[in-house]
Motif scaffolding. Structure first.
Motif, PDB file in Angstrom:
ATOM      1  N   ASP A  51       5.052 -26.059  67.693  1.00  0.00           N
ATOM      2  CA  ASP A  51       5.285 -26.120  66.247  1.00  0.00           C
ATOM      3  C   ASP A  51       4.301 -27.079  65.577  1.00  0.00           C
ATOM      4  N   ALA A  52       4.018 -28.196  66.241  1.00  0.00           N
ATOM      5  CA  ALA A  52       3.087 -29.177  65.690  1.00  0.00           C
ATOM      6  C   ALA A  52       1.678 -28.597  65.598  1.00  0.00           C
ATOM      7  N   VAL A  53       1.291 -27.807  66.591  1.00  0.00           N
ATOM      8  CA  VAL A  53      -0.039 -27.175  66.569  1.00  0.00           C
ATOM      9  C   VAL A  53      -0.129 -26.176  65.422  1.00  0.00           C
ATOM     10  N   VAL A  54       0.916 -25.399  65.222  1.00  0.00           N
ATOM     11  CA  VAL A  54       0.931 -24.439  64.109  1.00  0.00           C
ATOM     12  C   VAL A  54       0.775 -25.164  62.779  1.00  0.00           C
ATOM     13  N   ALA A  55       1.484 -26.276  62.612  1.00  0.00           N
ATOM     14  CA  ALA A  55       1.395 -27.049  61.374  1.00  0.00           C
ATOM     15  C   ALA A  55       0.002 -27.638  61.190  1.00  0.00           C
ATOM     16  N   ALA A  56      -0.575 -28.138  62.276  1.00  0.00           N
ATOM     17  CA  ALA A  56      -1.913 -28.729  62.199  1.00  0.00           C
ATOM     18  C   ALA A  56      -2.959 -27.689  61.854  1.00  0.00           C
ATOM     19  N   ARG A  57      -2.843 -26.481  62.433  1.00  0.00           N
ATOM     20  CA  ARG A  57      -3.799 -25.419  62.135  1.00  0.00           C
ATOM     21  C   ARG A  57      -3.679 -24.968  60.677  1.00  0.00           C
ATOM     22  N   LYS A  58      -2.461 -24.884  60.184  1.00  0.00           N
ATOM     23  CA  LYS A  58      -2.252 -24.463  58.806  1.00  0.00           C
ATOM     24  C   LYS A  58      -2.857 -25.465  57.822  1.00  0.00           C
ATOM     25  N   ALA A  59      -2.820 -26.751  58.170  1.00  0.00           N
ATOM     26  CA  ALA A  59      -3.332 -27.794  57.271  1.00  0.00           C
ATOM     27  C   ALA A  59      -4.831 -28.002  57.400  1.00  0.00           C
ATOM     28  N   PHE A  60      -5.439 -27.444  58.450  1.00  0.00           N
ATOM     29  CA  PHE A  60      -6.842 -27.770  58.740  1.00  0.00           C
ATOM     30  C   PHE A  60      -7.802 -27.339  57.628  1.00  0.00           C
ATOM     31  N   GLY A  61      -7.641 -26.133  57.122  1.00  0.00           N
ATOM     32  CA  GLY A  61      -8.587 -25.632  56.124  1.00  0.00           C
ATOM     33  C   GLY A  61      -8.666 -26.503  54.891  1.00  0.00           C
ATOM     34  N   ILE A 172      -8.723 -37.937  61.850  1.00  0.00           N
ATOM     35  CA  ILE A 172      -8.467 -37.339  60.541  1.00  0.00           C
ATOM     36  C   ILE A 172      -9.496 -37.790  59.510  1.00  0.00           C
ATOM     37  N   ALA A 173     -10.150 -38.920  59.727  1.00  0.00           N
ATOM     38  CA  ALA A 173     -11.179 -39.381  58.791  1.00  0.00           C
ATOM     39  C   ALA A 173     -12.323 -38.389  58.698  1.00  0.00           C
ATOM     40  N   THR A 174     -12.616 -37.708  59.783  1.00  0.00           N
ATOM     41  CA  THR A 174     -13.735 -36.768  59.811  1.00  0.00           C
ATOM     42  C   THR A 174     -13.321 -35.329  59.514  1.00  0.00           C
ATOM     43  N   GLY A 175     -12.070 -35.125  59.084  1.00  0.00           N
ATOM     44  CA  GLY A 175     -11.648 -33.809  58.642  1.00  0.00           C
ATOM     45  C   GLY A 175     -10.870 -32.987  59.641  1.00  0.00           C
ATOM     46  N   ASN A 176     -10.617 -33.535  60.827  1.00  0.00           N
ATOM     47  CA  ASN A 176      -9.767 -32.838  61.788  1.00  0.00           C
ATOM     48  C   ASN A 176      -8.302 -33.020  61.424  1.00  0.00           C
ATOM     49  N   THR A 177      -7.448 -32.207  62.006  1.00  0.00           N
ATOM     50  CA  THR A 177      -6.015 -32.452  61.946  1.00  0.00           C
ATOM     51  C   THR A 177      -5.540 -32.845  63.342  1.00  0.00           C
ATOM     52  N   ALA A 178      -4.401 -33.534  63.421  1.00  0.00           N
ATOM     53  CA  ALA A 178      -4.015 -34.157  64.681  1.00  0.00           C
ATOM     54  C   ALA A 178      -2.570 -33.881  65.058  1.00  0.00           C
ATOM     55  N   VAL A 179      -2.359 -33.721  66.365  1.00  0.00           N
ATOM     56  CA  VAL A 179      -1.027 -33.747  66.955  1.00  0.00           C
ATOM     57  C   VAL A 179      -0.997 -34.990  67.833  1.00  0.00           C
ATOM     58  N   SER A 200       1.870 -41.249  51.567  1.00  0.00           N
ATOM     59  CA  SER A 200       0.530 -41.784  51.306  1.00  0.00           C
ATOM     60  C   SER A 200      -0.478 -40.714  50.935  1.00  0.00           C
ATOM     61  N   ASP A 201      -0.032 -39.609  50.389  1.00  0.00           N
ATOM     62  CA  ASP A 201      -0.918 -38.525  49.950  1.00  0.00           C
ATOM     63  C   ASP A 201      -1.574 -37.777  51.099  1.00  0.00           C
ATOM     64  N   VAL A 202      -1.172 -38.043  52.337  1.00  0.00           N
ATOM     65  CA  VAL A 202      -1.686 -37.265  53.469  1.00  0.00           C
ATOM     66  C   VAL A 202      -0.986 -35.910  53.453  1.00  0.00           C
ATOM     67  N   PRO A 203      -1.707 -34.805  53.300  1.00  0.00           N
ATOM     68  CA  PRO A 203      -1.046 -33.495  53.236  1.00  0.00           C
ATOM     69  C   PRO A 203      -0.223 -33.223  54.489  1.00  0.00           C
ATOM     70  N   GLY A 204       0.901 -32.550  54.306  1.00  0.00           N
ATOM     71  CA  GLY A 204       1.747 -32.208  55.438  1.00  0.00           C
ATOM     72  C   GLY A 204       0.993 -31.400  56.475  1.00  0.00           C
ATOM     73  N   GLY A 205       1.148 -31.743  57.739  1.00  0.00           N
ATOM     74  CA  GLY A 205       0.484 -31.030  58.824  1.00  0.00           C
ATOM     75  C   GLY A 205      -0.810 -31.652  59.271  1.00  0.00           C
ATOM     76  N   VAL A 206      -1.415 -32.514  58.444  1.00  0.00           N
ATOM     77  CA  VAL A 206      -2.667 -33.161  58.850  1.00  0.00           C
ATOM     78  C   VAL A 206      -2.428 -34.062  60.041  1.00  0.00           C
ATOM     79  N   VAL A 207      -1.305 -34.791  60.034  1.00  0.00           N
ATOM     80  CA  VAL A 207      -0.898 -35.586  61.196  1.00  0.00           C
ATOM     81  C   VAL A 207       0.515 -35.182  61.567  1.00  0.00           C
TER      82      VAL A 207
END
Length: 295
Positions: A51-61, A172-179, A200-207
């Protein structure tokens, strides 16, 4: 004397910007350095990892497509919010790592400073690792860094907060998303940090932050086809070897465990560049004559 009962905190996972309990319903006891019970932490399952991977992939773009300046602002906001909850984190880090309040305060202050450090690098790293390349022909040749994608991060076991920030903030500083898989023995600072990220304005799924048995969570992440890279900072020698083999099967980028004597030392940019890909673009400039380029 107060007749109030203590309000015990319920710790939850952080997945897709929300705070679910583990899909399995399991928890495990977390104790301090002296064996005193602190809380029950959720014990993540393989389903939670997926589930965390799905969320991270959705937020990546959206996250990768944001400007570097904007990402820097978001990371700086994390530092601001963390500073406001300093006392809470000092208490949690002291309990988690068996430190005095003054030593724990040093760790928390260093973690805040680390967020500021990486916030400042978001719009500068491209100038350091990218640039124009000389070409003997009528072309512009430009190289620029791009994020790798979804990165699984095993947080250091011995440094539950400063080490944690040091390994996933550059991701995440370089634009990746993380699990992120929190320290198995001391997950509470990581789970509390998720609350800071959520405000803190971090979009959901980025971390996405998971707690539980490191080997149980990391194994499906290493073999997951939609995870692009994995940082093995929190894996022991035996587990790291197993995860490397699993990751090699689907061509993941792997950052092997690296001993760190002092997490407070200046981190450099190695972790910033560890999960970047280089894109090179060729663009014709027209014919080259004796007087120079013709556009």
């Amino acid at each position: 004397m107060s007749d109030r009962l203590n309000v015990l905190k319920t710790y939850k996972l952080y997945v897709g910007g929300k705070f679910p309990r583990s899909e399995s319903g399991r928890v495990y006891e977390v104790t301090d350095a002296k064996g005193k019970w602190l809380a029950n932490a959720p014990q993540s399952s393989r389903k939670d990892a997926r589930d965390a991977v799905v969320a991270a992939r959705k937020a990546f773009g959206g996250w990768a497509g944001a400007t570097a300046y904007n990402r820097g602002q978001v990371l700086y906001r994390v530092a601001e919010m963390l500073e406001g909850r300093r006392a809470q984190f000092v208490h949690e880090v002291a309990d988690a790592e068996g430190l005095s309040k003054s030593k724990a305060a040093e760790q928390v202050d260093a973690a805040v400073d680390r967020w500021v450090w990486y916030a400042g690098w978001t719009d500068k790293i491209a100038q350091v690792v990218g640039g124009g390349n000389p070409v003997a022909g009528p072309y512009f040749n430009l190289s620029s860094p791009e994020p790798t994608g979804v990165v699984a991060v095993l947080a250091p076991q011995e440094s539950s907060f400063l080490g944690l920030v040091s390994v996933f903030a550059p991701v995440i500083a370089t634009g990746n998303t993380a699990v992120v898989v929190a320290s198995e023995r001391s997950p509470l600072p990581a789970l509390s940090l998720a609350e800071v990220l959520a405000t803190s304005d971090v979009p959901g799924g980025v971390v996405n932050v998971l707690s539980g048995r490191t080997a149980e969570i990391a194994t499906p992440l290493a073999s997951h086809q939609d995870v692009n890279a994995i940082d093995l900072a929190g894996a022991d020698e035996v587990l790291a070897k197993e995860l490397e083999i699993a990751a090699a099967d689907n061509l993941k980028r792997v950052l092997r465990p690296q001993p760190v004597d002092d997490w407070t030392a200046t981190p450099g940019i190695d972790r910033l560049t560890a999960f970047l890909e280089t894109k090179t673009v060729w663009h014709p400039t027209g014919s080259l004559g004796a007087s120079g380029s013709a556009y």
